[in-house]
Scaffold this motif. Sequence first.
Motif, PDB file in Angstrom:
ATOM      1  N   ASP A 217      21.638  14.469  42.955  1.00 47.58           N
ATOM      2  CA  ASP A 217      21.834  13.007  42.917  1.00 47.58           C
ATOM      3  C   ASP A 217      23.003  12.605  43.807  1.00 47.58           C
ATOM      4  OD1 ASP A 217      19.855  11.858  41.357  1.00 47.58           O
ATOM      5  OD2 ASP A 217      20.828  12.451  39.486  1.00 47.58           O
ATOM      6  N   ASP A 218      24.126  13.343  43.652  1.00 44.81           N
ATOM      7  CA  ASP A 218      25.334  13.018  44.440  1.00 44.81           C
ATOM      8  C   ASP A 218      25.074  13.186  45.921  1.00 44.81           C
ATOM      9  OD1 ASP A 218      26.585  12.560  42.046  1.00 44.81           O
ATOM     10  OD2 ASP A 218      27.494  14.573  41.944  1.00 44.81           O
ATOM     11  N   LEU A 219      24.372  14.286  46.311  1.00 44.43           N
ATOM     12  CA  LEU A 219      24.091  14.515  47.732  1.00 44.43           C
ATOM     13  C   LEU A 219      23.222  13.396  48.298  1.00 44.43           C
ATOM     14  CD1 LEU A 219      23.383  18.373  47.925  1.00 44.43           C
ATOM     15  CD2 LEU A 219      25.315  17.133  48.901  1.00 44.43           C
ATOM     16  N   LEU A 220      22.238  12.944  47.514  1.00 36.51           N
ATOM     17  CA  LEU A 220      21.356  11.884  48.004  1.00 36.51           C
ATOM     18  C   LEU A 220      22.104  10.564  48.168  1.00 36.51           C
ATOM     19  CD1 LEU A 220      18.139  12.660  45.884  1.00 36.51           C
ATOM     20  CD2 LEU A 220      18.483  13.085  48.325  1.00 36.51           C
ATOM     21  N   VAL A 221      22.967  10.267  47.199  1.00 39.12           N
ATOM     22  CA  VAL A 221      23.757   9.035  47.306  1.00 39.12           C
ATOM     23  C   VAL A 221      24.674   9.097  48.524  1.00 39.12           C
ATOM     24  CG1 VAL A 221      25.574   7.672  46.206  1.00 39.12           C
ATOM     25  CG2 VAL A 221      23.648   8.519  44.842  1.00 39.12           C
ATOM     26  N   GLU A 222      25.333  10.253  48.717  1.00 39.63           N
ATOM     27  CA  GLU A 222      26.226  10.420  49.875  1.00 39.63           C
ATOM     28  C   GLU A 222      25.456  10.300  51.175  1.00 39.63           C
ATOM     29  OE1 GLU A 222      28.978  13.906  51.926  1.00 39.63           O
ATOM     30  OE2 GLU A 222      28.304  14.137  49.854  1.00 39.63           O
ATOM     31  N   SER A 223      24.276  10.930  51.225  1.00 48.53           N
ATOM     32  CA  SER A 223      23.469  10.888  52.441  1.00 48.53           C
ATOM     33  C   SER A 223      23.029   9.470  52.758  1.00 48.53           C
ATOM     34  CB  SER A 223      22.241  11.788  52.266  1.00 48.53           C
ATOM     35  OG  SER A 223      21.374  11.668  53.362  1.00 48.53           O
ATOM     36  N   GLN A 224      22.687   8.713  51.688  1.00 47.47           N
ATOM     37  CA  GLN A 224      22.271   7.317  51.911  1.00 47.47           C
ATOM     38  C   GLN A 224      23.436   6.479  52.441  1.00 47.47           C
ATOM     39  OE1 GLN A 224      21.532   4.679  48.545  1.00 47.47           O
ATOM     40  NE2 GLN A 224      19.439   4.361  49.342  1.00 47.47           N
ATOM     41  N   ALA A 225      24.636   6.766  51.902  1.00 47.02           N
ATOM     42  CA  ALA A 225      25.806   6.015  52.361  1.00 47.02           C
ATOM     43  C   ALA A 225      26.109   6.300  53.831  1.00 47.02           C
ATOM     44  CB  ALA A 225      27.015   6.365  51.485  1.00 47.02           C
ATOM     45  N   LEU A 226      25.992   7.555  54.236  1.00 47.15           N
ATOM     46  CA  LEU A 226      26.256   7.914  55.632  1.00 47.15           C
ATOM     47  C   LEU A 226      25.253   7.241  56.554  1.00 47.15           C
ATOM     48  CD1 LEU A 226      27.058  11.723  55.237  1.00 47.15           C
ATOM     49  CD2 LEU A 226      28.656   9.889  55.830  1.00 47.15           C
ATOM     50  N   ARG A 227      24.016   7.195  56.115  1.00 39.17           N
ATOM     51  CA  ARG A 227      23.011   6.542  56.969  1.00 39.17           C
ATOM     52  C   ARG A 227      23.304   5.044  57.067  1.00 39.17           C
ATOM     53  NH1 ARG A 227      19.353   9.824  54.130  1.00 39.17           N
ATOM     54  NH2 ARG A 227      18.666   8.038  52.873  1.00 39.17           N
ATOM     55  N   ALA A 228      23.750   4.472  55.926  1.00 43.46           N
ATOM     56  CA  ALA A 228      24.037   3.027  55.939  1.00 43.46           C
ATOM     57  C   ALA A 228      25.197   2.697  56.880  1.00 43.46           C
ATOM     58  CB  ALA A 228      24.360   2.560  54.521  1.00 43.46           C
ATOM     59  N   TRP A 229      26.229   3.560  56.933  1.00 47.54           N
ATOM     60  CA  TRP A 229      27.384   3.321  57.808  1.00 47.54           C
ATOM     61  C   TRP A 229      27.077   3.725  59.238  1.00 47.54           C
ATOM     62  CZ3 TRP A 229      31.588   0.550  56.769  1.00 47.54           C
ATOM     63  CH2 TRP A 229      31.879   0.291  55.413  1.00 47.54           C
ATOM     64  N   GLY A 230      25.948   4.515  59.384  1.00 46.17           N
ATOM     65  CA  GLY A 230      25.578   4.891  60.756  1.00 46.17           C
ATOM     66  C   GLY A 230      26.621   5.747  61.420  1.00 46.17           C
ATOM     67  N   ASN A 231      27.220   6.693  60.722  1.00 43.28           N
ATOM     68  CA  ASN A 231      28.287   7.537  61.270  1.00 43.28           C
ATOM     69  C   ASN A 231      27.703   8.902  61.660  1.00 43.28           C
ATOM     70  OD1 ASN A 231      30.573   8.871  61.964  1.00 43.28           O
ATOM     71  ND2 ASN A 231      31.553   8.731  59.939  1.00 43.28           N
ATOM     72  N   PRO A 232      27.271   9.052  62.896  1.00 40.57           N
ATOM     73  CA  PRO A 232      26.634  10.314  63.312  1.00 40.57           C
ATOM     74  C   PRO A 232      27.613  11.460  63.372  1.00 40.57           C
ATOM     75  CG  PRO A 232      26.952   8.897  65.210  1.00 40.57           C
ATOM     76  CD  PRO A 232      27.372   8.092  64.024  1.00 40.57           C
ATOM     77  N   ASP A 233      28.894  11.212  63.409  1.00 41.70           N
ATOM     78  CA  ASP A 233      29.867  12.309  63.518  1.00 41.70           C
ATOM     79  C   ASP A 233      30.378  12.770  62.170  1.00 41.70           C
ATOM     80  OD1 ASP A 233      31.201  10.602  66.367  1.00 41.70           O
ATOM     81  OD2 ASP A 233      29.738  12.230  66.292  1.00 41.70           O
ATOM     82  N   ALA A 234      29.867  12.170  61.130  1.00 42.71           N
ATOM     83  CA  ALA A 234      30.333  12.573  59.795  1.00 42.71           C
ATOM     84  C   ALA A 234      29.858  13.988  59.493  1.00 42.71           C
ATOM     85  CB  ALA A 234      29.797  11.602  58.752  1.00 42.71           C
ATOM     86  N   PRO A 235      30.653  14.764  58.784  1.00 46.19           N
ATOM     87  CA  PRO A 235      30.251  16.150  58.465  1.00 46.19           C
ATOM     88  C   PRO A 235      29.095  16.163  57.475  1.00 46.19           C
ATOM     89  CG  PRO A 235      32.255  15.576  57.276  1.00 46.19           C
ATOM     90  CD  PRO A 235      31.965  14.429  58.186  1.00 46.19           C
ATOM     91  N   HIS A 236      28.061  16.967  57.799  1.00 50.60           N
ATOM     92  CA  HIS A 236      26.870  17.030  56.946  1.00 50.60           C
ATOM     93  C   HIS A 236      26.700  18.386  56.307  1.00 50.60           C
ATOM     94  CE1 HIS A 236      25.212  13.668  59.752  1.00 50.60           C
ATOM     95  NE2 HIS A 236      25.976  13.169  58.778  1.00 50.60           N
ATOM     96  N   HIS A 237      27.635  19.295  56.523  1.00 46.26           N
ATOM     97  CA  HIS A 237      27.503  20.623  55.923  1.00 46.26           C
ATOM     98  C   HIS A 237      28.129  20.610  54.536  1.00 46.26           C
ATOM     99  CE1 HIS A 237      27.344  22.634  60.171  1.00 46.26           C
ATOM    100  NE2 HIS A 237      26.454  21.662  60.007  1.00 46.26           N
ATOM    101  N   HIS A 238      27.345  21.031  53.545  1.00 43.33           N
ATOM    102  CA  HIS A 238      27.853  21.082  52.173  1.00 43.33           C
ATOM    103  C   HIS A 238      27.774  22.524  51.716  1.00 43.33           C
ATOM    104  CE1 HIS A 238      27.801  16.668  51.712  1.00 43.33           C
ATOM    105  NE2 HIS A 238      26.749  16.743  52.525  1.00 43.33           N
ATOM    106  N   HIS A 239      28.890  23.196  51.675  1.00 45.12           N
ATOM    107  CA  HIS A 239      28.901  24.614  51.289  1.00 45.12           C
ATOM    108  C   HIS A 239      29.117  24.731  49.785  1.00 45.12           C
ATOM    109  CE1 HIS A 239      29.036  25.621  55.559  1.00 45.12           C
ATOM    110  NE2 HIS A 239      29.947  24.656  55.685  1.00 45.12           N
ATOM    111  N   GLY A 240      28.233  24.055  49.008  1.00 45.47           N
ATOM    112  CA  GLY A 240      28.395  24.082  47.573  1.00 45.47           C
ATOM    113  C   GLY A 240      28.009  25.397  46.971  1.00 45.47           C
TER     114      GLY A 240
END
Length: 869
Positions: free
Chosen positions: A846-869
């Motif tokens: 749930d948290d990853l999906l919410v975070e991913s949606q927020a990044l897409r909404a801000w349109g920040n292509p340089d944001a880090p997308h690697h999650h080493h959980g």
Amino acid sequence: MTQQDLYNLLLDPSLSLEVTTIDAQRTIGKIVTPELLTCRPETTIAEAARRMREAVCGSILVTNENGEAVGIWTEADVLRLDLLDPHALSHPISSVMSSPVKTLPHNITFSEAAVYFRHHNIRHYLVIDDDNRYRGVLSQTDVVLNQGAEFFLQLKEIGTIPLRPPLRVAHSLPLAEVARQMRQERQDAVIVDYDDGGEPGILTQRDVLRLVIKEQAQTAAGELASRPLQTLRQHTSLYSARKMMSEHRVRHLGVLDDNEQLRGLVGFADILAQIEHEYMQELHSALKERDEALNASRQNQRLAHKVFESTLEGILITNAAGIIESVNPAFSRITGWTQDDVVGKTPKVLSSGRQSDSFYRHMWTSLQENGFWQGEIVNRRKDGRNYHEHLTITGISNEQGVYTHFAGIFTDITQRKLNEERLHYLANHDSLTGLPNRTLFMERLSASITSTRRNQKQMALMFLDLDRFKIINDTLGHQAGDRLLCAVAERLTATLRESDTVARLGGDEFTVIVEDVQDVRHVARVAQKLVDALISPLELENQEIFATTSIGIAIYPSDGEDADVLLMNADTAMYRAKESGKNTFEFFTTDMNAETVSRMQIESGLHRAIERQELSLFYQPKYRLDTETLCGMEVLLRWNNAELGAVPPTRFIPVAEDSNQILAIGEWVLANACQQAQTWLAQGLLPGPIAVNLSGKQIRQPNIVETVRNILETSNLPASWLELEITESVAMDNTHEVGRTLASLKALGVRLAIDDFGTGYSSLAYLKRLPIDVLKIDRAFIQNLHEDPDDAAIVVAITSMAHTLGLEPIAEGIEHEEQFRFLRENGCTYGQGFLFSRPVPVQEMDDLLVESQALRAWGNPDAPHHHHG
């Protein structure tokens, strides 16, 4: 015609008469039991009668100290006693018994027995076997109840048989006087009339016996009679009468005329007389027909000679000393010996030497004592070849009962014996390879254990299973698989000693028994020879196939002292060899038992895993490599058991597959995954399809398409948001069933992916016909991608092929930046692995999906997308 005449006729081999429709073949030995009621000669009449009453038996056999029958006393004999004599019952049984005891051979038919009963006018016979041992006592009742003459009895009405007027006595007459009148009138039952004009009663011999024991000789008959008398009308069939007697446990019934007046009594003896009469009538009719045929032709001897000459069975006639007097043409055709060759000689001229002297002594004894012998024998033709025959020898006696000739009639059954041997071979050997099958293997294993135990030695049992046989069989076809199994069988046999046993249990499972083991190191050398023998390539379907094997070894007695335990432990060791990398062998060790127990615990726990809510779903995100954006997820199953704790999928998934529990578990996974996907979709969080793995057993279920459709409808998830993954080996199943199933699933609108691509034997021609959307490159090629040029080349080739076929390539197991960059630079569209994220529970997803949606909404292509959980 005398009784002996009838018996001789029945045994005459020249007759082939259908003498009766009554059960003429069933013998009396089939029904008598050896439990005899006996007493000694000095036993009192009262004691003998008491025993008969307690045993509900109509007779008692009197035997001497050696167990020999010296007399018999029946319930009919009680009528001969002077019941007014107070000491009558205290006399010894020897003073009133019938002697000598009449006997019948156990192998005569019921029809013949009926004639004997009628001829001697008695109700009990002692039955003896071929060695004069006592087999039991046969009564008239036994014959009536077991005759098998139902059709005749149903046609015959009681009113058509002669019935004597019943003996009737007043109810006040004492029992002793009733018994005297019964004896005087030779009646086995009496009608008791009452002054009240009511229904009469009945007293029988058996009642007299019972009442005498109770010392009621002076009691009035009316007080002792069975009342009312069981009756039936004169138009009732004898069959119904017999049935009614059996149901009511009586041996006499009253017969009423059309005016409801008592006409007489019908008893077992009357039915027996009718059966015997019908039998004699049919026999006389058959003999009359034969005589008429012979008289009509006026060539009695010529007709008999014609039958003798033309029959297909071989016949030889000898005199009483066994000297051959005549043979028929069939004898010469079967044996090769002419009449001139054998007349004047004994049948020993045919002897093959396969039967012992004792065999012939027993045959001759049977002929001398019983005039009959039947059995199978191996004889020799004139050219020296042996043949099997079924032989019947019958003695022909003169008027004095002395055997003057013996007739031997035989049939060549050589082909039948060969067929039986062939059937026995097929029942004990594998039809494909010719090796012993499981049945014969278990027999030999048990025999080997017995021999090894007796000689205090060791033996080894090997369990062989071919590696990757199913993939070869599914890819190249079942005919190629069969040829592979035959080639393996030949190599195994050629490698082993003749004293060793190699068997095929089924499928690709073979077993080897190595006897007389002095040193376990010798067993290891034999196992290595077998591994080496199979490692050389085989040519199948114009392809070189490597049919390696994994071998498990159990040693007797250290690893088990019976066949089942040894086989189970060898099987366990074979699985350990599989886990060790295949193409090797492993000896059984005690810790393997712990592994077996663990598998059993897992299987048991899985049965209630869903019910106990022990299963949960984890999700591993998928990313688009060029933009590093979340584009979907794969569903992974986790199991946390109360007793076993967290069980890894690599442990419980194979067990679920083997036990078929994968079907229920797989359906649970699919339903819950679709429900969760719909929740995320409704929240606007689902970035792409959710992938669910289908096992081979699920995809082969006839109702799998209907199951997927129902789950999609129940969860309200659009089909395009579901991606179903199947392994490469399942996708390549050439039965076309999988292809049809995939087409039907595609028609629902779901996406299809091939998992673990590159590890099987894919046919590209077949692959391009499948309605798939995604190729998942197996993690085995990704692990050393940045270090191994061969793996890198394979990944590039698969990626290029996927694009060419219009498929989306996705890489599994991405853990390093070097792997990620290589895949992105060489056109791999999607990827998943620990570099991005480990599988996570639903809350973290749930948290990853919410975070991913927020990044897409801000349109920040340089944001880090690697999650080493």
